[in-house]
Design a protein around this motif. Structure first.
Motif, PDB file in Angstrom:
ATOM      1  N   TYR A  12       0.820  -1.226   0.000  1.00 53.52           N
ATOM      2  CA  TYR A  12       0.000   0.000   0.000  1.00 53.52           C
ATOM      3  C   TYR A  12       0.850   1.271   0.000  1.00 53.52           C
ATOM      4  O   TYR A  12       0.461   2.272  -0.591  1.00 53.52           O
ATOM      5  CB  TYR A  12      -0.896  -0.027   1.240  1.00 53.52           C
ATOM      6  N   ILE A  13       2.020   1.210   0.656  1.00 55.62           N
ATOM      7  CA  ILE A  13       2.785   2.476   0.836  1.00 55.62           C
ATOM      8  C   ILE A  13       4.048   2.578  -0.004  1.00 55.62           C
ATOM      9  O   ILE A  13       4.767   3.574   0.089  1.00 55.62           O
ATOM     10  CB  ILE A  13       3.188   2.711   2.323  1.00 55.62           C
ATOM     11  N   GLU A  14       4.390   1.555  -0.814  1.00 55.52           N
ATOM     12  CA  GLU A  14       5.667   1.650  -1.564  1.00 55.52           C
ATOM     13  C   GLU A  14       5.702   2.984  -2.329  1.00 55.52           C
ATOM     14  O   GLU A  14       4.648   3.529  -2.669  1.00 55.52           O
ATOM     15  CB  GLU A  14       5.869   0.401  -2.443  1.00 55.52           C
ATOM     16  N   SER A  63      -6.041   7.878  -0.310  1.00 54.80           N
ATOM     17  CA  SER A  63      -6.219   8.981   0.635  1.00 54.80           C
ATOM     18  C   SER A  63      -5.376   8.703   1.880  1.00 54.80           C
ATOM     19  O   SER A  63      -5.096   7.542   2.199  1.00 54.80           O
ATOM     20  CB  SER A  63      -7.696   9.109   1.003  1.00 54.80           C
ATOM     21  N   ASN A  64      -4.966   9.724   2.551  1.00 48.76           N
ATOM     22  CA  ASN A  64      -4.167   9.595   3.788  1.00 48.76           C
ATOM     23  C   ASN A  64      -2.801   8.941   3.586  1.00 48.76           C
ATOM     24  O   ASN A  64      -2.184   8.481   4.550  1.00 48.76           O
ATOM     25  CB  ASN A  64      -4.919   8.772   4.855  1.00 48.76           C
ATOM     26  N   ILE A  65      -2.307   8.877   2.341  1.00 45.68           N
ATOM     27  CA  ILE A  65      -1.085   8.095   2.112  1.00 45.68           C
ATOM     28  C   ILE A  65       0.119   8.643   2.897  1.00 45.68           C
ATOM     29  O   ILE A  65       0.915   7.866   3.442  1.00 45.68           O
ATOM     30  CB  ILE A  65      -0.773   7.956   0.587  1.00 45.68           C
ATOM     31  N   ASP A  66       0.255   9.982   3.001  1.00 48.84           N
ATOM     32  CA  ASP A  66       1.406  10.534   3.723  1.00 48.84           C
ATOM     33  C   ASP A  66       1.348  10.165   5.198  1.00 48.84           C
ATOM     34  O   ASP A  66       2.353   9.773   5.801  1.00 48.84           O
ATOM     35  CB  ASP A  66       1.463  12.068   3.561  1.00 48.84           C
ATOM     36  N   MET A  67       0.148  10.273   5.777  1.00 53.32           N
ATOM     37  CA  MET A  67      -0.040   9.927   7.181  1.00 53.32           C
ATOM     38  C   MET A  67       0.256   8.436   7.402  1.00 53.32           C
ATOM     39  O   MET A  67       0.927   8.048   8.355  1.00 53.32           O
ATOM     40  CB  MET A  67      -1.477  10.287   7.581  1.00 53.32           C
ATOM     41  N   VAL A 109      -2.481  -1.213   9.805  1.00 49.17           N
ATOM     42  CA  VAL A 109      -3.318  -2.197   9.108  1.00 49.17           C
ATOM     43  C   VAL A 109      -4.780  -1.757   9.173  1.00 49.17           C
ATOM     44  O   VAL A 109      -5.503  -1.778   8.169  1.00 49.17           O
ATOM     45  CB  VAL A 109      -3.130  -3.609   9.719  1.00 49.17           C
ATOM     46  N   LYS A 110      -5.217  -1.324  10.362  1.00 50.74           N
ATOM     47  CA  LYS A 110      -6.612  -0.889  10.538  1.00 50.74           C
ATOM     48  C   LYS A 110      -6.934   0.290   9.612  1.00 50.74           C
ATOM     49  O   LYS A 110      -7.983   0.306   8.962  1.00 50.74           O
ATOM     50  CB  LYS A 110      -6.857  -0.498  12.008  1.00 50.74           C
ATOM     51  N   GLN A 111      -6.027   1.264   9.535  1.00 47.91           N
ATOM     52  CA  GLN A 111      -6.260   2.456   8.693  1.00 47.91           C
ATOM     53  C   GLN A 111      -6.331   2.086   7.209  1.00 47.91           C
ATOM     54  O   GLN A 111      -7.180   2.587   6.466  1.00 47.91           O
ATOM     55  CB  GLN A 111      -5.133   3.469   8.941  1.00 47.91           C
ATOM     56  N   ILE A 112      -5.452   1.175   6.772  1.00 48.19           N
ATOM     57  CA  ILE A 112      -5.458   0.764   5.357  1.00 48.19           C
ATOM     58  C   ILE A 112      -6.760   0.028   5.040  1.00 48.19           C
ATOM     59  O   ILE A 112      -7.390   0.271   3.995  1.00 48.19           O
ATOM     60  CB  ILE A 112      -4.221  -0.115   5.031  1.00 48.19           C
ATOM     61  N   LEU A 113      -7.187  -0.869   5.948  1.00 49.07           N
ATOM     62  CA  LEU A 113      -8.453  -1.587   5.727  1.00 49.07           C
ATOM     63  C   LEU A 113      -9.608  -0.602   5.659  1.00 49.07           C
ATOM     64  O   LEU A 113     -10.467  -0.689   4.766  1.00 49.07           O
ATOM     65  CB  LEU A 113      -8.686  -2.602   6.857  1.00 49.07           C
ATOM     66  N   SER A 114      -9.630   0.353   6.569  1.00 50.08           N
ATOM     67  CA  SER A 114     -10.696   1.342   6.605  1.00 50.08           C
ATOM     68  C   SER A 114     -10.732   2.155   5.305  1.00 50.08           C
ATOM     69  O   SER A 114     -11.789   2.320   4.679  1.00 50.08           O
ATOM     70  CB  SER A 114     -10.473   2.251   7.825  1.00 50.08           C
ATOM     71  N   ASP A 115      -9.573   2.647   4.878  1.00 50.37           N
ATOM     72  CA  ASP A 115      -9.511   3.482   3.666  1.00 50.37           C
ATOM     73  C   ASP A 115      -9.828   2.666   2.411  1.00 50.37           C
ATOM     74  O   ASP A 115     -10.456   3.179   1.468  1.00 50.37           O
ATOM     75  CB  ASP A 115      -8.134   4.143   3.536  1.00 50.37           C
ATOM     76  N   THR A 116      -9.388   1.401   2.372  1.00 47.24           N
ATOM     77  CA  THR A 116      -9.663   0.561   1.198  1.00 47.24           C
ATOM     78  C   THR A 116     -11.156   0.262   1.103  1.00 47.24           C
ATOM     79  O   THR A 116     -11.761   0.369   0.020  1.00 47.24           O
ATOM     80  CB  THR A 116      -8.856  -0.764   1.271  1.00 47.24           C
TER      81      THR A 116
END
Ligand code: DGI
Ligand code: FE
Ligand code: FE
Length: 193
Positions: A134-136, A143-147, A160-167
């Motif tokens: 997700y972050i490479e 969204s929120n990639i910098d954070m 992991v929780k933030q990526i699941l939420s955003d996805t």
């Protein structure tokens, strides 16, 4: 890390990716990002690098062939995956890790297996491959990639929780179906983070 082995695996990966250079560059970026995360979270660097490098090894096989190969090699697929075949490359790639790359390592194959959807209660290597994909550095649209790039080196479970939420939000916004295992994973991380 064993330099010869990495060179050999990289050459083989380039072959199976059928010259899709963008996918190869993404794979090397995920390998390097995974290794940085492994260093932060005390995980075997070589396993992280190789699992990252090979996580998308089945991505360039056409969908029908992916499903046929899974059937022939008894790789179990869910009805959801059969209906949404772009999700199949994780499970097939996990199987091909041993068959095509000669790597017989359950921790690495599990990390490859769950890299797209995630699953509840991922171990550190599984979380690292999920996050690195997700972050490479070439990823820029989320969204929120910098954070999330900063958070990844601070708190692995919250990331992991933030990526699941955003996805899940991105898929909902685009009226795309969500794999039940992604929902289960999100529920787990909401309740256990
Ligand atoms: O193979 P990559 O492109 O490097 O990345 P990936 O395997 O993580 O696939 C990313 C895509 O998968 C992205 O467009 C979001 C999508 N995806 C992730 N979880 C789900 C999903 N798509 C559906 N339909 N359902 C999911 O639960
Ligand atoms: Fe993938
Ligand atoms: Fe990927």
């Amino acid at each position: 890390m064993n330099h010869e082995k990495i060179l050999e695996l990289s050459a083989k990966l380039q072959q199976v990716l059928k010259g899709e250079n963008k996918r190869y560059v993404h794979s090397v970026a995920v390998a390097n990002t995974s290794m940085c995360l492994a260093s932060r979270y005390d995980v075997d660097l070589e396993k992280a690098y190789i699992a990252g490098l090979l996580h998308d090894n089945a991505k360039c096989i056409d969908y029908e062939k992916q499903i046929r190969m899974c059937r022939e090699m008894s790789v179990a697929l869910t009805d959801f995956e059969l209906k949404n075949p772009y999700l199949v490359h994780g499970k097939l790639g996990a199987h091909l890790l041993k068959k095509d790359f000669g790597i017989d390592d359950r921790s690495m194959s599990e990390a490859i297996k769950w890299h797209t959807t995630g699953k509840p209660c991922m171990n550190k290597l599984e979380s690292i491959i999920f996050i690195a994909d997700y972050i490479e550095p070439m990823r820029h649209r989320a969204s929120n990639i910098d954070m999330i790039r900063t958070l990844a080196f601070t708190d692995i479970n919250t990331t992991v929780k933030q990526i699941l939420s955003d996805t899940i939000k991105m898929l909902e916004d685009n009226n795309r179906p969500i794999d039940p295992v992604a929902f289960k994973a999100y529920e787990y991380y909401i309740n256990n983070d």
